[in-house]
Design an enzyme around this catalytic site. Structure first.
Site, PDB file in Angstrom:
ATOM      1  N   GLY A   4      -8.405   5.273   6.951  1.00  0.00           N
ATOM      2  CA  GLY A   4      -9.348   5.123   8.052  1.00  0.00           C
ATOM      3  C   GLY A   4      -8.829   4.156   9.109  1.00  0.00           C
ATOM      4  N   ALA A   5      -8.030   3.155   8.693  1.00  0.00           N
ATOM      5  CA  ALA A   5      -7.554   2.150   9.650  1.00  0.00           C
ATOM      6  C   ALA A   5      -6.042   2.031   9.714  1.00  0.00           C
ATOM      7  CB  ALA A   5      -8.173   0.785   9.331  1.00  0.00           C
ATOM      8  N   GLU A  25       0.841  -1.209   0.000  1.00  0.00           N
ATOM      9  CA  GLU A  25       0.000   0.000   0.000  1.00  0.00           C
ATOM     10  C   GLU A  25       0.875   1.258   0.000  1.00  0.00           C
ATOM     11  OE1 GLU A  25      -2.626   0.070   3.351  1.00  0.00           O
ATOM     12  OE2 GLU A  25      -3.825   1.715   2.554  1.00  0.00           O
ATOM     13  N   THR A  28      -2.001   4.040   8.526  1.00  0.00           N
ATOM     14  CA  THR A  28      -1.319   5.181   7.931  1.00  0.00           C
ATOM     15  C   THR A  28       0.035   4.713   7.411  1.00  0.00           C
ATOM     16  OG1 THR A  28      -0.751   7.510   8.255  1.00  0.00           O
ATOM     17  CG2 THR A  28      -0.251   6.074  10.081  1.00  0.00           C
ATOM     18  N   GLN A  29       0.466   5.249   6.262  1.00  0.00           N
ATOM     19  CA  GLN A  29       1.707   4.820   5.634  1.00  0.00           C
ATOM     20  C   GLN A  29       2.651   5.992   5.419  1.00  0.00           C
ATOM     21  OE1 GLN A  29      -1.059   2.214   5.562  1.00  0.00           O
ATOM     22  NE2 GLN A  29      -1.394   3.604   3.891  1.00  0.00           N
TER      23      GLN A  29
HETATM   24  N1  LIG Z   1     -14.478  14.628   3.058  1.00  0.00           N
HETATM   25  C1  LIG Z   1     -13.928  14.171   4.160  1.00  0.00           C
HETATM   26  N2  LIG Z   1     -13.616  15.003   5.172  1.00  0.00           N
HETATM   27  C2  LIG Z   1     -13.037  14.553   6.285  1.00  0.00           C
HETATM   28  N3  LIG Z   1     -12.723  13.262   6.504  1.00  0.00           N
HETATM   29  C3  LIG Z   1     -13.007  12.395   5.543  1.00  0.00           C
HETATM   30  C4  LIG Z   1     -13.625  12.791   4.322  1.00  0.00           C
HETATM   31  N4  LIG Z   1     -13.787  11.679   3.557  1.00  0.00           N
HETATM   32  C5  LIG Z   1     -13.300  10.647   4.265  1.00  0.00           C
HETATM   33  N5  LIG Z   1     -12.839  11.069   5.462  1.00  0.00           N
HETATM   34  C6  LIG Z   1     -12.217  10.264   6.497  1.00  0.00           C
HETATM   35  O1  LIG Z   1     -10.819  10.223   6.231  1.00  0.00           O
HETATM   36  C7  LIG Z   1     -10.281   8.971   6.631  1.00  0.00           C
HETATM   37  C8  LIG Z   1      -9.518   8.398   5.498  1.00  0.00           C
HETATM   38  O2  LIG Z   1     -10.379   8.146   4.431  1.00  0.00           O
HETATM   39  P1  LIG Z   1      -9.879   7.205   3.261  1.00  0.00           P
HETATM   40  O3  LIG Z   1     -10.990   7.057   2.300  1.00  0.00           O
HETATM   41  O4  LIG Z   1      -8.566   7.669   2.780  1.00  0.00           O
HETATM   42  O5  LIG Z   1      -9.664   5.840   4.082  1.00  0.00           O
HETATM   43  P2  LIG Z   1      -9.805   4.343   3.586  1.00  0.00           P
HETATM   44  O6  LIG Z   1      -9.116   4.217   2.285  1.00  0.00           O
HETATM   45  O7  LIG Z   1     -11.221   3.935   3.614  1.00  0.00           O
HETATM   46  O8  LIG Z   1      -9.035   3.567   4.740  1.00  0.00           O
HETATM   47  P3  LIG Z   1      -7.726   2.637   4.682  1.00  0.00           P
HETATM   48  O9  LIG Z   1      -6.820   3.223   3.650  1.00  0.00           O
HETATM   49  O10 LIG Z   1      -7.137   2.702   6.047  1.00  0.00           O
HETATM   50  O11 LIG Z   1      -8.203   1.274   4.330  1.00  0.00           O
HETATM   51  C9  LIG Z   1     -11.458   8.127   7.096  1.00  0.00           C
HETATM   52  O12 LIG Z   1     -11.492   8.192   8.494  1.00  0.00           O
HETATM   53  C10 LIG Z   1     -12.663   8.814   6.505  1.00  0.00           C
HETATM   54  O13 LIG Z   1     -13.805   8.651   7.314  1.00  0.00           O
HETATM   55 CA   LIG Z   2      -6.904   4.106   1.647  1.00  0.00          CA
END
Ligand SMILES: Nc1ncnc2c1ncn2[C@@H]1O[C@H](COP(=O)(O)OP(=O)(O)OP(=O)(O)O)[C@@H](O)[C@H]1O
Ligand SMILES: [Ca+2]
Length: 504
Positions: A204-205, A165, A207-208
């Site tokens: 969301g879960a 990732e 960080t890299q």
């Molecule tokens: N428009 C936004 N404003 C603020 N926070 C947001 C917004 N959209 C998403 N987030 C939050 O930002 C974080 C990162 O979102 P992202 O979609 O990058 O994570 P993900 O790809 O689902 O997770 P992971 O990469 O860990 O599997 C999440 O906690 C999400 O709820």
């Molecule tokens: Ca992601």
């Protein structure tokens, strides 16, 4: 006589050569407007919080340069990430339908069967895999079956490791910035000779952090060598599971609940003062990330009322406690006993780093480009009441209570954890997109898996600089003038000679 007629061939050939050379150097080139014949590729980024479907395209006859593959469309799946459907047969697959249907419309019909589709799942599925291998396998199979029911060429559904990732995110960033190779002034690929840019992804879960480094990577698990376009890159990459935003917020709540004796009501220093919220214990302890805070016996259905304190210093104290800065088995660590070389060069910070950074700037009017500005903005957000924030950012209502905690977390992670300082922090660019493409691991994943990133050079040639180009034109004009003068001189000389012959 024969000698005389052979002579003009040389100057005439030189004349034609000079003219053609000048024409080739000066003629305007335009992209051919014929049917371009694009190829397409699809990546489903199955994140922990949501799934996004990206469609990329590139001209069928060119695929090896950087910047050639562009983003055609993106579609955001409604609802949670695929891992949130654990135990609900068919639901994860069904959730993808609307975006897959859209992809069918977005890609020309005759290209459907040659369009590769990849599904990559990240930290949400990594956590589910830890919790229940059976459930995570079942979800992967189910989403795979759903994709196979579409006319595209299914290439697999897999859980990416944290290393993958991080590395694919780094590839995306540098591909989009054309740091590998670049299309030159007179139409050839050349090495721009620029340093690469590090990638910071806050999901969301997990960080890299990924960047190229000359320093020794003491933990080989965090080292990755990549060969791209004939160039060797030594990367440091580390993924911190449970350090994505949603999991951090859960861990913070769990830590606060534990430190306050798991009573039915807790004070949360990072929530806005006066704001309160009631939730179930099960929503905090339903994750492997909060396992270590879990009380030995508790009622998952019992309620917990969280009262906001809006206190920056206390918030900082609690947030810092969810990291471990104690011991380090290497010469230096970021945190949690993880080796990290010194950060160097420029970085692109995306996903939640971008959301938090842009929210902070919007709500506080502070430009956040130094560590002290980050602290000042975080302090300001932690001081604000829920209603003050709501007035400025009503569209963010459901997230407002968390921005103080998230901002403080980003500060601790970047400054104390990763070690960004006054100089290096200012070299971080917070962005969501580069050009028309979303920044994330998806593009790098597709480029790598569909062999669009060659290990060796693709006829790598130095392009002409404008100076060299000007000199060449000057030389050809000089050649042309000399030849013209020569021909003129000869013609006049020949006539004179011919005239005198007739008179004698
Ligand atoms: N428009 C936004 N404003 C603020 N926070 C947001 C917004 N959209 C998403 N987030 C939050 O930002 C974080 C990162 O979102 P992202 O979609 O990058 O994570 P993900 O790809 O689902 O997770 P992971 O990469 O860990 O599997 C999440 O906690 C999400 O709820
Ligand atoms: Ca992601």
């Amino acid at each position: 006589m024969a000698q005389r007629s052979a002579h003009p061939v040389v100057p005439i050939a030189l004349l034609v050569f000079g003219l053609v050379a000048i024409l080739l150097l000066t003629i305007r080139t335009e992209d051919v407007q014929e049917k371009p014949g694009f190829m397409y590729g699809i990546v489903l980024d199955a994140g922990s919080s949501h799934t996004a479907l990206y469609i990329y395209k590139w001209p069928a006859d060119k695929q090896n340069g950087t910047g050639v593959v562009t983003q055609h469309r993106e579609c955001h799946v409604k609802g949670g990430g695929i891992s949130s459907y654990a135990g609900q047969q068919g639901a994860a697959g069904q959730s993808l339908e609307a975006c897959l249907d859209q992809a069918v419309k977005d890609i020309p019909k005759e290209k459907h069967h040659v369009t590769p589709v990849y599904l990559g799942a990240t930290a949400g599925m990594r956590l589910l895999h830890l919790f229940s291998q059976e459930q995570s396998n079942q979800i992967l199979q189910e989403v795979g079956r759903k994709i196979q029911s579409y006319p595209f060429s299914f290439q697999g559904a897999a859980i990416l490791s944290g290393r993958e990732e991080g590395a694919y995110g780094w590839v995306t960033v540098n591909y989009l910035l054309e740091n590998f190779i670049k299309y030159g002034f007179v139409g050839h690929w050349f090495s721009p000779g620029r340093p690469t840019v590090g990638a910071l992804d806050f999901g969301g879960a997990s960080t890299q952090i990924t960047f190229a480094t000359q320093e020794e990577v003491e933990d080989k698990q965090d080292m990755m060598k990549l060969r791209l376009y004939g160039q060797e890159y030594s990367l440091y990459t580390h993924s911190f599971l449970c350090y994505g935003q949603d999991q951090v917020l859960k861990r913070l709540l769990a830590h606060i609940a534990q430190s306050q004796g798991y009573s039915g009501s807790v004070d949360h220093p990072c929530y806005p003062a006066g704001h309160s919220r009631t939730l179930k214990f099960s929503s905090i302890f339903n994750s492997p990330c909060t396992a270590k805070y879990k009380p030995s016996s508790y009622d998952p259905q019992a309620s917990l009322t969280v009262q906001g304190g809006g206190h920056y210093e206390h918030c900082l104290g609690n947030v810092s406690e969810i990291f471990s800065f104690d011991s380090c088995p290497f010469s230096q660590c970021s945190f949690d006993k993880v080796f990290q070389p010194n950060v160097s060069g420029s970085y692109m910070a995306f996903s939640a780093f971008f959301y938090i950074h842009s929210f902070l700037q919007h709500i506080t009017n502070i430009t956040v480009s130094t560590p002290s500005q980050l602290e000042e903005a975080a302090r300001a957000v932690c001081r604000m009441s829920f209603n003050e924030m709501l007035l400025v950012a009503p569209e963010q209502k459901v997230r407002l209570q968390d921005y103080c905690a998230s901002s403080v977390f980003v500060k601790v992670l970047m400054l104390r954890g990763y070690g960004f300082d006054e100089t290096s922090f200012s070299r971080i660019s917070f962005q969501k997109k580069a050009g028309d493409a979303s920044v994330g691991w998806a593009l790098g994943y597709m480029l790598s898996l569909s062999n669009l990133l060659p290990a060796e050079t693709v006829g790598l040639r130095k392009a002409l600089t404008p100076g060299a180009w000007g000199t060449l034109i000057f030389l050809f004009v000089l050649l042309l003038t000399t030849v013209l003068v020569f021909i003129l001189f000869r013609t006049c000389g020949g006539k004179k000679k011919g005239g005198s012959e007739s008179t004698i």
